[in-house]
Design a protein around this motif. Structure first.
Motif, short mmCIF file in Angstrom:
data_model
loop_
_atom_site.label_atom_id
_atom_site.label_comp_id
_atom_site.label_asym_id
_atom_site.label_seq_id
_atom_site.Cartn_x
_atom_site.Cartn_y
_atom_site.Cartn_z
N HIS A 20 1.09 -0.86 0.01
CA HIS A 20 -0.01 0.47 0.06
C HIS A 20 1.12 1.41 -0.03
CE1 HIS A 20 -3.39 -2.90 2.04
NE2 HIS A 20 -4.15 -2.60 0.43
N GLU A 23 1.53 3.61 3.03
CA GLU A 23 2.25 3.17 4.40
C GLU A 23 3.53 3.01 3.75
OE1 GLU A 23 -0.06 -0.75 4.26
OE2 GLU A 23 -1.59 0.78 4.78
N ARG A 59 -2.90 4.42 -1.59
CA ARG A 59 -3.18 3.82 -0.85
C ARG A 59 -2.92 2.80 -1.89
NH1 ARG A 59 -5.28 0.09 3.13
NH2 ARG A 59 -6.34 -1.20 2.39
N HIS A 99 2.31 -3.80 6.77
CA HIS A 99 2.03 -2.42 5.77
C HIS A 99 2.21 -1.63 7.73
CE1 HIS A 99 -0.72 -4.38 3.20
NE2 HIS A 99 0.21 -5.43 3.70
N SER A 100 0.90 -0.42 7.62
CA SER A 100 0.71 -0.29 8.54
C SER A 100 -1.03 0.34 8.53
CB SER A 100 0.88 1.13 9.13
OG SER A 100 1.36 1.65 7.61
ZN LIG Z 1 -1.63 -2.09 4.13
#
Ligand SMILES: [Zn+2]
Length: 265
Positions: A20, A23, A59, A99-100
């Protein structure tokens, strides 16, 4: 997509960041590894996946890459084509994907299924829980490639970047690529059971903490003041007011605790 490698030979493990584009924490962890070039006992592939989305700090460009797997080389979307490229680059590698989130500050692991690899590796990571997506894995990277995903912390935070770095090193140590020992801990496992839908509204509220049981009868979210009430007790996971467009997050059941078995060392 940017591909690099630590060590020589054909990698069986891979670190992926930037699935993403909004992130950036994992990208920092990969750049640090590339700067420091640590000596590895096993070769490691390093991939920054969605560079186009990272450049734009969004994203995704056309569609969510982590819902686009296995992808299609002739897809009309950037992420549809990228998914195929990423799968072929990863091959049979055990993959660690960072991810975050907007939902929870403390790191946790997400796997398709708590199999032997997850049971071995996850308790050696500095995470508070393991989440099993079971039937909610469609289109995610681990539906195609054996993957442990980690949520490193809050999106865009310095802490998430530092966590990404610690998580990466713990993973590489757990799989024997970096020397040293990991810290083992008991880990609760949560299996996703349902999505929590989100109606279009001006104002969203979440009244509950992720991974903390919501008793039956309690209100847990509201859209423009209209509350959803828990019909039965559940554990909220990945729940946030503005994290996803159509869902608040997921309900989960607590299914197990992976105990940190004593090591042979
Ligand atoms: Zn993510």
């Amino acid at each position: 997509m940017r591909v690099a490698q630590l060590g020589s030979g054909t990698p069986e493990i891979a670190i992926v960041a930037g699935v993403h584009g909004d992130e950036p924490c994992g990208v920092r962890a990969i750049e640090r590894l590339l700067d420091e070039q640590p000596t590895v006992s096993r070769p490691v592939k390093l991939i920054v996946a969605n560079e186009k989305a990272l450049e734009r700090q969004v994203r995704f460009v056309d569609e969510d890459l982590n819902r686009a797997f296995p992808g299609d080389p002739d897809a009309e979307t950037h992420e549809g084509r990228l998914a195929t490229e990423l799968v072929s680059e990863l091959g049979d590698c055990l993959t660690f994907s960072m991810h975050s989130t907007q939902s929870h500050a403390e790191p946790f692991a997400i796997v398709n299924e708590v199999n032997e690899t997850a049971t071995t590796v996850c308790p050696q990571l500095p995470v508070v829980a393991t989440v099993e997506t079971s039937e909610f894995a469609e289109g995610r990277l681990f539906s195609t490639v054996e993957t442990i995903e980690v949520e490193c912390g809050l999106q865009g935070s310095e802490t998430a970047a530092q966590n990404a770095d610690r998580l990466t090193r713990a993973f590489l140590t757990a799989v024997g690529a970096l020397p040293g020992d990991t810290v083992r801990r008991d880990l609760p496992v949560f299996r996703l059971t349902d999505v929590i839908p989100k109606e279009r509204a001006e104002k969203y509220e979440v009244f509950v903490e992720n991974f903390t049981e919501v008793p039956a009868g309690d209100p847990f979210v509201a859209a423009d003041g209209v509350e959803q009430i828990a019909e039965e007790a559940f554990y909220p996971v990945l729940m946030s007011s503005n994290g996803y467009r159509n869902v608040f997050g997921y309900s989960a059941e607590k299914i197990d605790v992976i105990t940190s078995s004593p090591t042979a060392e």
